[in-house]
Design a protein around this motif. Structure first.
Motif, PDB file in Angstrom:
ATOM      1  N   GLU A  18      10.849 -14.537  -7.316  1.00 12.41           N
ATOM      2  CA  GLU A  18      11.908 -14.084  -6.412  1.00 12.41           C
ATOM      3  C   GLU A  18      12.702 -12.928  -7.023  1.00 12.41           C
ATOM      4  O   GLU A  18      13.040 -11.963  -6.321  1.00 12.41           O
ATOM      5  N   LEU A  19      12.987 -12.983  -8.311  1.00 12.25           N
ATOM      6  CA  LEU A  19      13.671 -11.864  -8.971  1.00 12.25           C
ATOM      7  C   LEU A  19      12.838 -10.587  -8.846  1.00 12.25           C
ATOM      8  O   LEU A  19      13.351  -9.525  -8.493  1.00 12.25           O
ATOM      9  N   CYS A  20      11.552 -10.705  -9.117  1.00 15.58           N
ATOM     10  CA  CYS A  20      10.643  -9.566  -9.011  1.00 15.58           C
ATOM     11  C   CYS A  20      10.633  -9.020  -7.586  1.00 15.58           C
ATOM     12  O   CYS A  20      10.808  -7.818  -7.361  1.00 15.58           O
ATOM     13  N   GLY A  21      10.430  -9.888  -6.610  1.00 11.77           N
ATOM     14  CA  GLY A  21      10.358  -9.471  -5.220  1.00 11.77           C
ATOM     15  C   GLY A  21      11.641  -8.841  -4.723  1.00 11.77           C
ATOM     16  O   GLY A  21      11.629  -7.828  -4.016  1.00 11.77           O
ATOM     17  N   GLU A  22      12.762  -9.418  -5.099  1.00 11.01           N
ATOM     18  CA  GLU A  22      14.047  -8.866  -4.662  1.00 11.01           C
ATOM     19  C   GLU A  22      14.335  -7.536  -5.338  1.00 11.01           C
ATOM     20  O   GLU A  22      14.927  -6.638  -4.738  1.00 11.01           O
ATOM     21  N   GLY A  81      13.089  -0.296  -2.738  1.00  3.61           N
ATOM     22  CA  GLY A  81      13.112  -0.014  -1.314  1.00  3.61           C
ATOM     23  C   GLY A  81      11.897  -0.489  -0.533  1.00  3.61           C
ATOM     24  O   GLY A  81      11.576   0.068   0.517  1.00  3.61           O
ATOM     25  N   CYS A  82      11.247  -1.520  -1.017  1.00  2.00           N
ATOM     26  CA  CYS A  82      10.077  -2.049  -0.310  1.00  2.00           C
ATOM     27  C   CYS A  82      10.512  -2.791   0.952  1.00  2.00           C
ATOM     28  O   CYS A  82      11.409  -3.626   0.914  1.00  2.00           O
ATOM     29  N   ALA A  83       9.865  -2.473   2.055  1.00  2.00           N
ATOM     30  CA  ALA A  83      10.189  -3.107   3.341  1.00  2.00           C
ATOM     31  C   ALA A  83       9.479  -4.444   3.491  1.00  2.00           C
ATOM     32  O   ALA A  83       9.911  -5.294   4.261  1.00  2.00           O
ATOM     33  N   LEU A 115       3.429  -9.274  -3.906  1.00  2.00           N
ATOM     34  CA  LEU A 115       2.889  -8.046  -3.335  1.00  2.00           C
ATOM     35  C   LEU A 115       4.004  -7.419  -2.509  1.00  2.00           C
ATOM     36  O   LEU A 115       4.615  -8.095  -1.673  1.00  2.00           O
ATOM     37  N   ALA A 116       4.283  -6.148  -2.761  1.00  2.00           N
ATOM     38  CA  ALA A 116       5.344  -5.462  -2.033  1.00  2.00           C
ATOM     39  C   ALA A 116       4.845  -4.094  -1.592  1.00  2.00           C
ATOM     40  O   ALA A 116       4.043  -3.467  -2.286  1.00  2.00           O
ATOM     41  N   THR A 175       7.575   3.896   3.272  1.00  2.00           N
ATOM     42  CA  THR A 175       7.991   5.292   3.302  1.00  2.00           C
ATOM     43  C   THR A 175       7.172   6.141   2.339  1.00  2.00           C
ATOM     44  O   THR A 175       6.701   7.220   2.689  1.00  2.00           O
ATOM     45  N   ASN A 176       7.002   5.650   1.127  1.00  2.00           N
ATOM     46  CA  ASN A 176       6.282   6.404   0.099  1.00  2.00           C
ATOM     47  C   ASN A 176       4.820   5.990  -0.057  1.00  2.00           C
ATOM     48  O   ASN A 176       4.129   6.519  -0.915  1.00  2.00           O
ATOM     49  N   ARG A 177       4.402   5.002   0.747  1.00  2.00           N
ATOM     50  CA  ARG A 177       3.024   4.511   0.741  1.00  2.00           C
ATOM     51  C   ARG A 177       2.601   4.039  -0.660  1.00  2.00           C
ATOM     52  O   ARG A 177       1.605   4.459  -1.215  1.00  2.00           O
ATOM     53  N   VAL A 178       3.423   3.125  -1.192  1.00  2.00           N
ATOM     54  CA  VAL A 178       3.171   2.545  -2.507  1.00  2.00           C
ATOM     55  C   VAL A 178       3.040   1.034  -2.359  1.00  2.00           C
ATOM     56  O   VAL A 178       3.861   0.403  -1.683  1.00  2.00           O
ATOM     57  N   VAL A 179       2.012   0.471  -2.974  1.00  2.00           N
ATOM     58  CA  VAL A 179       1.830  -0.982  -3.019  1.00  2.00           C
ATOM     59  C   VAL A 179       2.083  -1.428  -4.450  1.00  2.00           C
ATOM     60  O   VAL A 179       1.527  -0.861  -5.404  1.00  2.00           O
ATOM     61  N   TYR A 180       2.924  -2.445  -4.592  1.00  2.00           N
ATOM     62  CA  TYR A 180       3.215  -3.042  -5.895  1.00  2.00           C
ATOM     63  C   TYR A 180       2.525  -4.401  -5.960  1.00  2.00           C
ATOM     64  O   TYR A 180       2.703  -5.231  -5.060  1.00  2.00           O
ATOM     65  N   ALA A 181       1.765  -4.619  -7.007  1.00  2.00           N
ATOM     66  CA  ALA A 181       1.117  -5.909  -7.246  1.00  2.00           C
ATOM     67  C   ALA A 181       1.632  -6.430  -8.577  1.00  2.00           C
ATOM     68  O   ALA A 181       1.452  -5.779  -9.615  1.00  2.00           O
TER      69      ALA A 181
END
Length: 181
Positions: free
Chosen positions: A6-10, A17-19, A37-38, A42-48
């Motif tokens: 949850e800390l990571c996701g938030e 700024g992940c939607a 996964l976020a 806007t910037n077309r970035v995926v975070y894993a």
């Protein structure tokens, strides 16, 4: 979902700024799951992100032996394949989050910091991907960034972690006034 996830996701939601933030994604290409996964649309970035919160320090064990490097490398191998297949037109960012990753004396068998260096080197060599480490002091900095984000909001936040940080920050401000103690 655990508090580390949850800390990571938030952090991804409020700082990056992940939607879209999703937890414990079942991978379609292999057995296992991706912790966080976020998507920054806007910037077309995926975070894993893989997250390990062990209060005694990072320590995965297989058959009685420390297996941090092997276990975490295997997770990122699956994550990279999944993200590349699922989001081919996005920039990919891979992160490992853990609050306590200990170093050890030279020659010690248990050196989690060295294990994480091995993970980074292996993934870079095999996939050309840099895994960003949010560990130790950087993990604490991320919490401080979340605290600032929470303090800037007046509306009630949905995340229990963010709401806690928000209440804590507003309480700190309230108690800073000597007449409020």
């Amino acid at each position: 979902m655990n508090v580390g996830e949850e800390l990571c996701g938030e952090w991804l939601r409020h700082v990056k700024g992940c939607a879209f933030v999703q937890y414990n994604i079942r991978l379609t290409n292999a057995q296992g799951e991706l912790d966080v996964l976020a998507i920054d649309l806007t910037n077309r970035v995926v975070y894993a992100c893989e997250v390990a919160v062990h209060t005694g320090g990072l320590q995965y064990v297989t058959n009685g032996e420390t297996d941090n490097a092997g276990r975490i490398t295997a997770k990122f191998r699956r994550d990279i394949e999944f993200v590349r297949q699922s989001f081919p037109d996005y920039q990919h960012v891979f992160m490992f989050w853990s609050p306590i990753v200990k170093s050890a004396k030279p020659g010690s068998k248990k050196n989690a910091l060295n294990d994480m260096g091995e993970v980074v080197a292996t993934i870079d060599r095999d996939f050309g991907v840099t895994v960003e480490m949010v560990i130790n002091a950087r993990f604490q900095e991320a919490i401080a960034e979340l605290r600032l984000a929470a303090a800037s909001e007046t509306k009630e936040l949905d995340s229990s972690v963010m709401r806690f940080l928000q209440v804590e920050e507003y309480l700190r401000r309230h108690l800073a006034n000597p007449n409020q103690r």
